[in-house]
Design a protein around this motif. Structure first.
Motif, PDB file in Angstrom:
ATOM      1  N   VAL A 268       0.957  -1.167   0.072  1.00 22.30           N
ATOM      2  CA  VAL A 268      -0.108  -0.085  -0.020  1.00 22.30           C
ATOM      3  C   VAL A 268       0.954   1.336   0.018  1.00 22.30           C
ATOM      4  N   ASN A 269       1.921   1.224   0.916  1.00 21.25           N
ATOM      5  CA  ASN A 269       2.766   2.376   0.921  1.00 21.25           C
ATOM      6  C   ASN A 269       4.315   2.059   0.379  1.00 21.25           C
ATOM      7  N   ASP A 270       4.415   1.154  -0.408  1.00 23.90           N
ATOM      8  CA  ASP A 270       5.607   0.808  -0.861  1.00 23.90           C
ATOM      9  C   ASP A 270       6.877   0.701   0.156  1.00 23.90           C
ATOM     10  N   TYR A 271       6.357   0.146   1.369  1.00 25.77           N
ATOM     11  CA  TYR A 271       7.431  -0.139   2.471  1.00 25.77           C
ATOM     12  C   TYR A 271       8.362  -1.082   2.190  1.00 25.77           C
ATOM     13  N   GLY A 272       7.943  -2.225   1.398  1.00 30.25           N
ATOM     14  CA  GLY A 272       8.715  -3.222   1.149  1.00 30.25           C
ATOM     15  C   GLY A 272       8.674  -4.575   1.935  1.00 30.25           C
ATOM     16  N   SER A 273       8.967  -5.496   1.637  1.00 33.99           N
ATOM     17  CA  SER A 273       8.754  -6.857   2.366  1.00 33.99           C
ATOM     18  C   SER A 273       9.480  -6.785   3.727  1.00 33.99           C
ATOM     19  N   THR A 274      10.402  -6.259   4.013  1.00 36.00           N
ATOM     20  CA  THR A 274      11.224  -6.190   5.096  1.00 36.00           C
ATOM     21  C   THR A 274      10.474  -5.745   6.073  1.00 36.00           C
ATOM     22  N   PHE A 275      10.184  -4.411   6.049  1.00 37.83           N
ATOM     23  CA  PHE A 275       9.323  -3.785   6.917  1.00 37.83           C
ATOM     24  C   PHE A 275       8.128  -4.418   7.361  1.00 37.83           C
ATOM     25  N   SER A 276       7.350  -4.876   6.337  1.00 39.83           N
ATOM     26  CA  SER A 276       6.106  -5.398   6.561  1.00 39.83           C
ATOM     27  C   SER A 276       6.106  -6.802   7.571  1.00 39.83           C
ATOM     28  N   LEU A 277       7.155  -7.546   7.329  1.00 37.74           N
ATOM     29  CA  LEU A 277       7.543  -8.831   7.886  1.00 37.74           C
ATOM     30  C   LEU A 277       8.016  -8.345   9.409  1.00 37.74           C
ATOM     31  N   VAL A 278       8.760  -7.487   9.583  1.00 37.65           N
ATOM     32  CA  VAL A 278       9.140  -6.949  10.792  1.00 37.65           C
ATOM     33  C   VAL A 278       7.800  -6.437  11.650  1.00 37.65           C
ATOM     34  N   SER A 279       6.890  -5.751  10.915  1.00 35.49           N
ATOM     35  CA  SER A 279       5.823  -5.160  11.591  1.00 35.49           C
ATOM     36  C   SER A 279       4.895  -6.496  12.033  1.00 35.49           C
ATOM     37  N   THR A 280       4.962  -7.401  11.292  1.00 36.21           N
ATOM     38  CA  THR A 280       4.164  -8.818  11.496  1.00 36.21           C
ATOM     39  C   THR A 280       4.650  -9.472  12.690  1.00 36.21           C
ATOM     40  N   MET A 281       5.971  -9.659  12.577  1.00 37.38           N
ATOM     41  CA  MET A 281       6.625 -10.179  13.811  1.00 37.38           C
ATOM     42  C   MET A 281       6.377  -9.615  15.286  1.00 37.38           C
ATOM     43  N   CYS A 282       6.356  -8.163  15.216  1.00 36.02           N
ATOM     44  CA  CYS A 282       5.820  -7.283  16.434  1.00 36.02           C
ATOM     45  C   CYS A 282       4.620  -7.620  17.108  1.00 36.02           C
ATOM     46  N   ALA A 283       3.633  -7.875  15.908  1.00 34.00           N
ATOM     47  CA  ALA A 283       2.288  -8.270  16.128  1.00 34.00           C
ATOM     48  C   ALA A 283       2.125  -9.863  16.725  1.00 34.00           C
ATOM     49  N   GLY A 284       2.929 -10.501  16.061  1.00 36.56           N
ATOM     50  CA  GLY A 284       3.033 -11.777  16.550  1.00 36.56           C
ATOM     51  C   GLY A 284       3.656 -11.875  17.969  1.00 36.56           C
ATOM     52  N   LEU A 285       4.640 -11.414  18.309  1.00 39.22           N
ATOM     53  CA  LEU A 285       5.148 -11.401  19.782  1.00 39.22           C
ATOM     54  C   LEU A 285       4.267 -10.856  20.500  1.00 39.22           C
ATOM     55  N   ALA A 286       3.560 -10.037  20.382  1.00 38.03           N
ATOM     56  CA  ALA A 286       2.350  -9.354  21.031  1.00 38.03           C
ATOM     57  C   ALA A 286       1.294 -10.299  21.649  1.00 38.03           C
ATOM     58  N   THR A 287       1.058 -11.153  20.333  1.00 38.45           N
ATOM     59  CA  THR A 287      -0.368 -12.051  20.342  1.00 38.45           C
ATOM     60  C   THR A 287       0.386 -13.320  21.474  1.00 38.45           C
ATOM     61  N   MET A 288       1.456 -13.764  21.191  1.00 37.51           N
ATOM     62  CA  MET A 288       2.126 -14.689  21.792  1.00 37.51           C
ATOM     63  C   MET A 288       2.055 -14.357  23.316  1.00 37.51           C
ATOM     64  N   VAL A 289       2.519 -13.287  23.849  1.00 35.51           N
ATOM     65  CA  VAL A 289       2.270 -12.656  25.200  1.00 35.51           C
ATOM     66  C   VAL A 289       1.158 -12.878  25.726  1.00 35.51           C
ATOM     67  N   THR A 290       0.110 -12.410  24.776  1.00 40.76           N
ATOM     68  CA  THR A 290      -1.302 -12.085  25.397  1.00 40.76           C
ATOM     69  C   THR A 290      -2.095 -13.329  25.307  1.00 40.76           C
ATOM     70  N   LEU A 291      -1.932 -14.377  24.562  1.00 40.16           N
ATOM     71  CA  LEU A 291      -2.606 -15.501  24.412  1.00 40.16           C
ATOM     72  C   LEU A 291      -2.829 -16.371  25.738  1.00 40.16           C
ATOM     73  N   PRO A 292      -1.558 -16.647  26.506  1.00 40.33           N
ATOM     74  CA  PRO A 292      -1.867 -17.591  27.863  1.00 40.33           C
ATOM     75  C   PRO A 292      -2.365 -16.315  28.938  1.00 40.33           C
ATOM     76  N   LEU A 293      -2.029 -15.297  28.887  1.00 40.69           N
ATOM     77  CA  LEU A 293      -2.550 -14.320  29.827  1.00 40.69           C
ATOM     78  C   LEU A 293      -4.206 -14.330  29.911  1.00 40.69           C
ATOM     79  N   VAL A 294      -4.650 -13.981  28.807  1.00 40.69           N
ATOM     80  CA  VAL A 294      -6.043 -14.019  28.593  1.00 40.69           C
ATOM     81  C   VAL A 294      -6.834 -15.308  28.623  1.00 40.69           C
ATOM     82  N   ALA A 295      -6.098 -16.395  28.388  1.00 40.75           N
ATOM     83  CA  ALA A 295      -6.707 -17.674  28.727  1.00 40.75           C
ATOM     84  C   ALA A 295      -6.950 -17.733  29.976  1.00 40.75           C
ATOM     85  N   ARG A 296      -6.001 -17.457  30.968  1.00 39.59           N
ATOM     86  CA  ARG A 296      -6.157 -17.759  32.262  1.00 39.59           C
ATOM     87  C   ARG A 296      -7.406 -17.091  32.561  1.00 39.59           C
TER      88      ARG A 296
END
Length: 452
Positions: A268-296
């Motif tokens: 969309v903004n021509d950020y390129g694949s590296t930026f988009s994958l790093v952004s997704t990595m940050c979202a994934g890390l946040a998801t992995m931390v949140t999952l077990p906490l909210v599950a409890r």
């Protein structure tokens, strides 16, 4: 008998860790395709129009999901008949073999039309395998988790799915940085698929050492295994309808945020694949931390409030997030994907437990395999293709938000219709961890209502 949650034990932890590691590798193999869709499209579907190449590549991605219900119909009942562990070993073997096949498959320039046809076959077999992985894996983890810790125990399945994605992002990002875009497009994209061989070897060794779940062993010893699990599941129309509604949101939000978003942010903004994958990595890390906490939290306050919080939050934010990404601010784009990733984790922390809880132990793997793989195929697998198609047809960049809004509403409606009587909270075996064996059926105990 006390309803206190059983204490953590080496046997329980070993089972959960072993299942999670295998699931991580399984979904690394299955989802890495999405991160390499642009290169795969150019290799197997060459065209003068890059959008046509991408659509063709995403169509094959979605085709693998269409094979998931078939895998669910075959492998789900198999897990309820011969055991969760055996099916988990089988599906990982098939998945890894197909990944290696994709890695060595010649492109269109060498094989002509045969190349995309073989690619379709291999992805179909991967979808078939994934159709058995989720049902047997969710039954395995739920039954080892024990009463009062079901959401927390099964959250590691979704943790493993996310970890598989993260592993894929890490490998693809590292290779792109080391080899460059040109080399990745030429042959570098094949390396992640070839890594399936050593990674699967490790995971298969771990899975082979696991013991069958206490619930399955008890049913096997007492002769209470279902003889027609698929027929029994198909006779439970209300529960199937609920799992379709819950699963639609579960699958769509996950694959939209972690498979389609990298392409959306990068183009969309021509950020390129590296930026988009790093952004997704940050979202994934946040998801992995949140999952077990909210599950409890879900184990304490119930499934419905957590499901509603995740689905309604997603519905409110999905359009602003997609619109914000188009504004050209990379920090805002990263924060937007991060927000959707956290909301996805909130919903999945409860939905991952609610779906297998809809069915008793004797047909649990079949119920999840059939019930969840239908919406996973219709909504989750098609999410990247539909999102790309909507933008192409409307010319409106945030158009994918409409599709995600619809599935979020489906998830909220299903949560509202969920009743305490729909969930099987009283058929989990209490485990005597000192012996690591299932107690007699008389020791079954009821845990608190997970709906609230």
């Amino acid at each position: 008998m006390s309803t206190r949650a059983p204490a953590r034990s080496p046997g329980r932890v070993r089972a959960i860790v072993g299942a999670t590691v295998g699931h991580t590798i399984e979904f690394f193999d299955f989802t890495v395709y999405g991160f390499l869709a642009v290169h795969i499209g150019a290799t197997f579907f060459p065209s003068e129009d890059p959008t046509a190449e991408l659509l063709s590549s995403f169509a094959v991605f979605g085709l693998a999901f269409l094979a998931r219900p078939l895998g669910g119909f075959v492998l789900g009942p198999l897990a309820d008949r011969i055991g969760r562990k055996r099916v988990l070993v089988l599906v990982l073997t098939v998945m890894a073999a197909c990944s290696v096949g994709i890695g060595v498959l010649p492109g269109y320039d060498s094989w002509g039309i045969a190349a995309p046809l073989v690619l379709v076959l291999l992805r179909t077999l991967q979808g078939f395998s994934a159709g058995g992985e989720y049902g047997s894996g969710s039954a395995f983890l739920l039954e080892y988790a024990g009463p009062n810790r079901r959401a927390f125990g099964i959250s590691w399945l979704t943790f493993g799915t996310t970890a598989g994605l993260m592993l894929g992002i890490t490998v693809v990002t590292g290779l792109t940085a080391a080899l460059g875009d040109a080399t990745m497009a030429d042959w570098g994209w094949r390396i992640p698929f070839l890594l399936a061989a050593p990674l699967a070897g490790i995971a298969l060794y771990i899975r082979a050492k696991l013991e069958e779940t206490p619930d399955f062993r008890t049913m096997s010893e007492t002769g209470s295994l279902s003889t027609s699990p698929a027929r029994e599941v198909l006779g439970r129309g209300r529960r199937l309808a609920l799992i379709v509604g819950i699963g639609a949101m579960h699958a769509t939000c996950f694959y939209a945020v972690f498979t389609y978003m990298p392409t959306y942010i990068g183009t969309v903004n021509d950020y390129g694949s590296t930026f988009s994958l790093v952004s997704t990595m940050c979202a994934g890390l946040a998801t992995m931390v949140t999952l077990p906490l909210v599950a409890r939290l879900s184990d304490r306050i119930g499934r419905r409030p957590v499901l509603l919080a995740g689905s309604l939050g997603f519905a409110v934010l999905v359009f602003p997030v997609f619109a914000a990404i188009t504004l050209g601010n990379p920090v805002l784009a990263l924060a937007s994907q991060l927000a959707l990733g956290i909301l996805t984790a909130v919903y999945l922390s409860a939905s991952a437990a609610a779906m297998p809880e809809l069915f008793p132990a004797a047909i649990r793997s079949t119920g999840v395999s059939i019930g969840f793989n239908i919406p996973a195929a219709v909504f989750g697998g098609s999410a990247p293709f539909v999102a790309t198609f909507l933008i192409q047809q409307t010319g409106w960049t945030p158009a994918p938000s409409i599709y995600l809004l619809f599935t979020a509403i489906c998830g909220a409606v299903a949560a509202c219709l969920l009743k305490g009587s729909d969930l099987h909270a009283d058929d989990l075996v209490d485990i005597d961890e000192s012996r690591a064996t299932a107690l007699p059926a008389a020791t079954l105990r009821r845990s608190p209502d997970p709906i609230h």
